[in-house]
Every structure is written in structure tokens, then in C-alpha cells.
Design a protein around this motif. Sequence first.
Motif, PDB file in Angstrom:
ATOM      1  N   GLY A 256       0.817  -1.208   0.000  1.00  0.00           N
ATOM      2  CA  GLY A 256       0.000   0.000   0.000  1.00  0.00           C
ATOM      3  C   GLY A 256       0.850   1.257   0.000  1.00  0.00           C
ATOM      4  N   GLU A 261      -0.855   4.744  -1.105  1.00  0.00           N
ATOM      5  CA  GLU A 261      -2.038   4.755  -0.255  1.00  0.00           C
ATOM      6  C   GLU A 261      -1.754   5.438   1.082  1.00  0.00           C
ATOM      7  OE1 GLU A 261      -4.865   3.975  -1.272  1.00  0.00           O
ATOM      8  OE2 GLU A 261      -4.670   2.463  -2.859  1.00  0.00           O
ATOM      9  N   SER A 262      -2.815   5.846   1.776  1.00  0.00           N
ATOM     10  CA  SER A 262      -2.695   6.453   3.089  1.00  0.00           C
ATOM     11  C   SER A 262      -2.302   5.389   4.112  1.00  0.00           C
ATOM     12  CB  SER A 262      -4.037   7.064   3.509  1.00  0.00           C
ATOM     13  OG  SER A 262      -4.991   6.031   3.740  1.00  0.00           O
ATOM     14  N   GLY A 264      -3.731   4.582   6.838  1.00  0.00           N
ATOM     15  CA  GLY A 264      -4.914   3.825   7.251  1.00  0.00           C
ATOM     16  C   GLY A 264      -5.281   2.744   6.255  1.00  0.00           C
ATOM     17  N   ARG A 265      -5.217   3.070   4.973  1.00  0.00           N
ATOM     18  CA  ARG A 265      -5.512   2.078   3.932  1.00  0.00           C
ATOM     19  C   ARG A 265      -4.432   1.002   3.921  1.00  0.00           C
ATOM     20  NH1 ARG A 265      -9.503  -0.138   0.949  1.00  0.00           N
ATOM     21  NH2 ARG A 265     -10.472   1.906   1.078  1.00  0.00           N
ATOM     22  N   CYS A 266      -3.172   1.394   4.124  1.00  0.00           N
ATOM     23  CA  CYS A 266      -2.085   0.408   4.187  1.00  0.00           C
ATOM     24  C   CYS A 266      -2.330  -0.586   5.316  1.00  0.00           C
ATOM     25  CB  CYS A 266      -0.751   1.107   4.417  1.00  0.00           C
ATOM     26  SG  CYS A 266      -0.194   2.145   3.054  1.00  0.00           S
ATOM     27  N   ARG A 268      -5.216  -1.361   6.613  1.00  0.00           N
ATOM     28  CA  ARG A 268      -6.351  -2.203   6.215  1.00  0.00           C
ATOM     29  C   ARG A 268      -5.860  -3.356   5.329  1.00  0.00           C
ATOM     30  NH1 ARG A 268     -11.015  -4.903   6.615  1.00  0.00           N
ATOM     31  NH2 ARG A 268     -12.287  -4.850   4.723  1.00  0.00           N
ATOM     32  N   TYR A 269      -4.977  -3.053   4.382  1.00  0.00           N
ATOM     33  CA  TYR A 269      -4.391  -4.103   3.559  1.00  0.00           C
ATOM     34  C   TYR A 269      -3.662  -5.120   4.445  1.00  0.00           C
ATOM     35  CZ  TYR A 269      -4.973  -1.279  -0.739  1.00  0.00           C
ATOM     36  OH  TYR A 269      -5.469  -0.569  -1.800  1.00  0.00           O
ATOM     37  N   LEU A 294      -7.240  -6.437  -3.061  1.00  0.00           N
ATOM     38  CA  LEU A 294      -7.961  -5.219  -3.424  1.00  0.00           C
ATOM     39  C   LEU A 294      -9.467  -5.445  -3.395  1.00  0.00           C
ATOM     40  CD1 LEU A 294      -5.677  -3.913  -6.312  1.00  0.00           C
ATOM     41  CD2 LEU A 294      -5.722  -3.201  -3.909  1.00  0.00           C
ATOM     42  N   ALA A 297     -10.486  -5.446   0.230  1.00  0.00           N
ATOM     43  CA  ALA A 297     -10.317  -4.124   0.827  1.00  0.00           C
ATOM     44  C   ALA A 297     -11.495  -3.202   0.516  1.00  0.00           C
ATOM     45  CB  ALA A 297      -9.027  -3.488   0.341  1.00  0.00           C
ATOM     46  N   HIS A 298     -12.197  -3.484  -0.572  1.00  0.00           N
ATOM     47  CA  HIS A 298     -13.340  -2.652  -0.928  1.00  0.00           C
ATOM     48  C   HIS A 298     -14.669  -3.220  -0.431  1.00  0.00           C
ATOM     49  CE1 HIS A 298     -10.357  -0.925  -3.744  1.00  0.00           C
ATOM     50  NE2 HIS A 298     -11.080   0.163  -3.597  1.00  0.00           N
ATOM     51  N   GLU A 301     -16.452  -3.566   6.000  1.00  0.00           N
ATOM     52  CA  GLU A 301     -15.816  -4.224   7.127  1.00  0.00           C
ATOM     53  C   GLU A 301     -16.876  -4.891   7.994  1.00  0.00           C
ATOM     54  OE1 GLU A 301     -13.253  -1.652   9.272  1.00  0.00           O
ATOM     55  OE2 GLU A 301     -12.212  -0.921   7.487  1.00  0.00           O
TER      56      GLU A 301
END
Length: 302
Positions: A256, A261-262, A264-266, A268-269, A294, A297-298, A301
Motif C-alpha cells: 500500500g 495509499e494512506s 490507514g488504507r495500508c 487495512r491491507y 484489493l 479491501a473494498h 468491514e
Amino acid sequence: MTGATDVLVLGGAGVDTVIHVPGLPLPYADSFPVDSGIRTRAGQTGDFVAVGLAALGLRTHHLDLLGDDPEGDLVRALHREHGITLTTFPQPAGTRRAVNLVGPDGRRQSLYDTTRGRPGDRFPEATLRELAAASRHVHLTITPPCARALPVLRETGVPLSTDLHDWDGRNPYHEPFAYAADIVFLSAAALAEPERTMRRIAERGRAGTVVATAGARGAYLLTDGELTRIPAAAPPAPVVDSNGAGDAFAAAFLYGLLSGESPGRCARYGAIAGAHACTVPAGRAEAVGRDDLLRRAHEPER
């Protein structure tokens, strides 16, 4: 030559013997039957990070000392199988080995053979500089040769990450890694106050991002002075073994990061990749792929 490799992984190549036991801690007995078998396979922390990075499509190069022994052959075969470039230098003491006891709930206890090294083990400086200069990022394991590589790596200016694993926040061996890396991963398992340790790492060192993984409780993310909780991802199948979950988290986080990516997104990955790793039997070295990561991740949650 800069950028020929996305991530250079330093150290952490070795072989594990995995034994499933009736419970942890293992009660004393003269003997235990092992109905699931005893398996020896390539894959310690550096190997698993490299496998995770390669599965996500990153150009990965792994550098370590390796023995001319059957265990070393297993490590070489693992890298060939996953298309990972491996550069090794002789380790006369033999390839690193460990025994992992795995309980019914997937938790593990590792026994590391510390004889598989020699005082003064180090990577040749010229090779280290060349490979680091050709990389967008360097990920260090906390083995002694990597500790001795820190001064050279700092001179190159390449961004660094490391994993302190189950650091208790006090053992001085881990501190040079904690304070030299730009991104620090660690487990919260041995920390009474994870936030306090994470903030100390950020205040005393270079890290702009510190991540403490907490298993089924998710993770803590400290970035730019702000602490947030990252929820655990739902495993896509029954949990069978937690070996390599932290390595998978780090690999997906770095994917990420290098994708822009941010934090937070990293994270999440990382949570998704770590949950996937817990569903992979110990005898296999298998990481989540990019498309699957991916897609999950979308998803909302749970």
C-alpha cells in the motif's frame, strides 16, 4: 539503477519444523502422538515477507547468509518457486532453523536455534550498498547481520522498515532497529501499554509510522502523532495457523505504501493479508494475491 527493485528484504531466511500440539503451553509428558505429522519447510520471517511482497506484484530481492546444507536448498527452492531474486553469501554455521509448536487455535510458540550464526556475521558492504541503491525500500529483519548493516543503510538514504516482533519495550537489542527505521512494525503481545511504547519509538527515532499488531483485536496505528485502532479483518476460511501473519501484514502494508495509499488504507491491507495468512496450513508458503487483496479491501468491514 535506482528503482530496479521495489523492496529489498534483508535477513530472516531459514527453515521451520512445524509441530501441531494439543495445547499451549504444552503440559509435561514423556511423549505426545502427533497425528497431523511433523513438517519441515522453508520460511522464516524474511522469506514470508518476500513471498508476500512478490504475491502482490512487487519486484522483490532477498539478501541473506545461507548454509550449504539441505535446509539452505529448501530456502533456495522456495524463492525459485515464487520468482523472488535471492542473493546469498556462505554461512558456515548452517542455515537458520526453528521449531514452531502450533496449538489448536492457531497460536504458536517458536524455538530458535541460535547456533546458526557466528560472531561478526555481516553482509559484504559493496553488495549491500549496490542492492540498497537499486531499491525503492528496504525491509530489515532483526538478525545480527542486519544490525551491523544499519550504518551503511542510513548512509544510502533509502527508506527503511523493520519488524520488532514480540519486543517487550525493554530489550536493548531491538532499540537500534526501532530508532533507525522509518516504519516500525511490532506485536502488542508482550506490551502492557502499546501506545506508550509506540510513542517512544516515534519520539526517539525516525519512524513516522508505527504499527502494533494485536491478532484478533486488530492493530494500533500511530502516524503523525495520532493513534487509531485498525479493526481485524475476517478470515476467509477457518484459522489453522498464525505463523507468518505478522509478516503478511508488513508485506501488504508496504504494498500500500509503495502504491501511494494512506497509512490507514495500508493498515487495512495489512489486516486482510494477516487474516489470510492465518488460514494457510503450516506446510505451505502462500500469500494473498493482489486482486484478492484489493477486492476484499473494498468490501464493507465486518
